[in-house]
Design an enzyme around this catalytic site. Structure first.
Site, PDB file in Angstrom:
ATOM      1  N   LYS A 285      -0.650   9.989   1.104  1.00  0.00           N
ATOM      2  CA  LYS A 285      -0.619  11.239   1.882  1.00  0.00           C
ATOM      3  C   LYS A 285       0.581  11.250   2.823  1.00  0.00           C
ATOM      4  CE  LYS A 285      -5.530  12.076   1.790  1.00  0.00           C
ATOM      5  NZ  LYS A 285      -6.785  11.660   2.419  1.00  0.00           N
TER       6      LYS A 285
ATOM      7  N   PHE B 180      -4.505  -5.163 -12.000  1.00  0.00           N
ATOM      8  CA  PHE B 180      -4.485  -3.745 -11.655  1.00  0.00           C
ATOM      9  C   PHE B 180      -3.265  -3.046 -12.237  1.00  0.00           C
ATOM     10  CE2 PHE B 180      -1.640  -3.520  -7.999  1.00  0.00           C
ATOM     11  CZ  PHE B 180      -1.646  -2.211  -7.562  1.00  0.00           C
ATOM     12  N   GLU B 181      -2.192  -3.814 -12.424  1.00  0.00           N
ATOM     13  CA  GLU B 181      -0.995  -3.261 -13.067  1.00  0.00           C
ATOM     14  C   GLU B 181      -1.247  -2.999 -14.556  1.00  0.00           C
ATOM     15  OE1 GLU B 181       2.345  -5.799 -12.476  1.00  0.00           O
ATOM     16  OE2 GLU B 181       3.668  -4.647 -13.767  1.00  0.00           O
TER      17      GLU B 181
ATOM     18  N   ASP C   5       0.846  -1.202   0.000  1.00  0.00           N
ATOM     19  CA  ASP C   5       0.000   0.000   0.000  1.00  0.00           C
ATOM     20  C   ASP C   5       0.881   1.251   0.000  1.00  0.00           C
ATOM     21  OD1 ASP C   5      -2.611  -1.284   0.208  1.00  0.00           O
ATOM     22  OD2 ASP C   5      -1.938  -1.924   2.191  1.00  0.00           O
TER      23      ASP C   5
HETATM   24  C1  SAM Z   1      -2.178  -2.682  -2.669  1.00  0.00           C
HETATM   25  S1  SAM Z   1      -2.515  -4.288  -2.017  1.00  0.00           S
HETATM   26  C2  SAM Z   1      -1.570  -5.291  -3.128  1.00  0.00           C
HETATM   27  C3  SAM Z   1      -2.021  -6.719  -3.101  1.00  0.00           C
HETATM   28  C4  SAM Z   1      -1.240  -7.685  -3.978  1.00  0.00           C
HETATM   29  N1  SAM Z   1       0.130  -7.901  -3.469  1.00  0.00           N
HETATM   30  C5  SAM Z   1      -1.217  -7.298  -5.440  1.00  0.00           C
HETATM   31  O1  SAM Z   1      -0.137  -7.094  -5.982  1.00  0.00           O
HETATM   32  O2  SAM Z   1      -2.277  -7.208  -6.042  1.00  0.00           O
HETATM   33  C6  SAM Z   1      -1.562  -4.307  -0.518  1.00  0.00           C
HETATM   34  C7  SAM Z   1      -1.899  -5.504   0.359  1.00  0.00           C
HETATM   35  O3  SAM Z   1      -1.014  -5.547   1.469  1.00  0.00           O
HETATM   36  C8  SAM Z   1      -1.712  -6.052   2.590  1.00  0.00           C
HETATM   37  N2  SAM Z   1      -0.974  -5.618   3.794  1.00  0.00           N
HETATM   38  C9  SAM Z   1      -0.687  -4.347   4.140  1.00  0.00           C
HETATM   39  N3  SAM Z   1       0.029  -4.311   5.271  1.00  0.00           N
HETATM   40  C10 SAM Z   1       0.201  -5.607   5.649  1.00  0.00           C
HETATM   41  C11 SAM Z   1       0.866  -6.226   6.744  1.00  0.00           C
HETATM   42  N4  SAM Z   1       1.496  -5.498   7.676  1.00  0.00           N
HETATM   43  N5  SAM Z   1       0.854  -7.559   6.818  1.00  0.00           N
HETATM   44  C12 SAM Z   1       0.231  -8.311   5.881  1.00  0.00           C
HETATM   45  N6  SAM Z   1      -0.402  -7.774   4.811  1.00  0.00           N
HETATM   46  C13 SAM Z   1      -0.418  -6.440   4.703  1.00  0.00           C
HETATM   47  C14 SAM Z   1      -3.082  -5.439   2.459  1.00  0.00           C
HETATM   48  O4  SAM Z   1      -4.046  -6.195   3.155  1.00  0.00           O
HETATM   49  C15 SAM Z   1      -3.309  -5.468   0.941  1.00  0.00           C
HETATM   50  O5  SAM Z   1      -3.997  -6.621   0.520  1.00  0.00           O
END
Ligand code: SAM
Length: 163
Positions: A75, A144-145, A71
């Site tokens: 911001k 999504f990419e 993620d």
């Molecule tokens: C933007 S999404 C990308 C998902 C996937 N890797 C992709 O490429 O489509 C980021 C993912 O990271 C997970 N995430 C964020 N922080 C995390 C953490 N500390 N531990 C495990 N998962 C986490 C979120 O739940 C979310 O599904």
């Protein structure tokens, strides 16, 4: 939703994969793919990756780490929520065996520069190239990419080796 993990695990049956995600639908999606494709080399943990790395992984236990599209928290006041902070990168690097790798991909340019600098600043890691790496064939492009690329957005791959 697990598609990438399932695809990579199917590509490399000789390696075992530990998938870490907190989002239940993502975990469920991967479990469905494991069942459907009868994959034998994936374990799934639904838990915070920071705690998993700190408490469940021994030093030098990992051949490689993939962090795809963490993620970006665009911001400024939310930057502290980003996964790839120096302390976590150090903890990850300690758990990678010598010669192993960490591969991060992001479609957020400013985060890409921060990731590159954070990994560069970690003494246990060395870049495999001068800055951004070409996408390796094992990383499939995500839905999504492809959508982002169609809109002219970029994707940056950062691949460092454990010294
Ligand atoms: C933007 S999404 C990308 C998902 C996937 N890797 C992709 O490429 O489509 C980021 C993912 O990271 C997970 N995430 C964020 N922080 C995390 C953490 N500390 N531990 C495990 N998962 C986490 C979120 O739940 C979310 O599904």
């Amino acid at each position: 939703m697990g598609d990438t993990t399932a695809a990579i695990a199917a590509m490399f049956p000789q390696y075992d994969f530990l998938a870490v995600e907190v989002h239940a639908p993502g975990v469920g999606g991967l479990l469905k793919l494991i069942e459907k494709q009868k994959l034998q080399n994936i374990r799934v943990v639904r838990h915070d990756a920071v705690e998993v790395v700190e408490h469940m992984i021994a030093p030098g236990a990992l051949a490689g780490v993939h962090v795809f599209f963490p993620d970006p928290w665009p911001k400024k006041r939310h930057h502290k929520r980003r996964l790839l902070q120096p302390a976590f990168v150090h903890a990850l690097a300690q758990r990678i065996q010598s010669g192993g790798y960490i591969h991060v991909a992001t479609d957020w340019q400013e985060y890409a520069t921060v990731i590159l600098e954070t990994l560069r600043a970690e003494p246990l890691l060395a870049n495999t190239v001068a800055d951004y790496a070409p996408r390796p064939a094992y990383r499939p492009t995500t839905k999504f990419e492809r959508r982002g690329l169609a809109r002219g957005h970029g994707v940056w791959d950062v691949i460092f080796r454990r010294r």
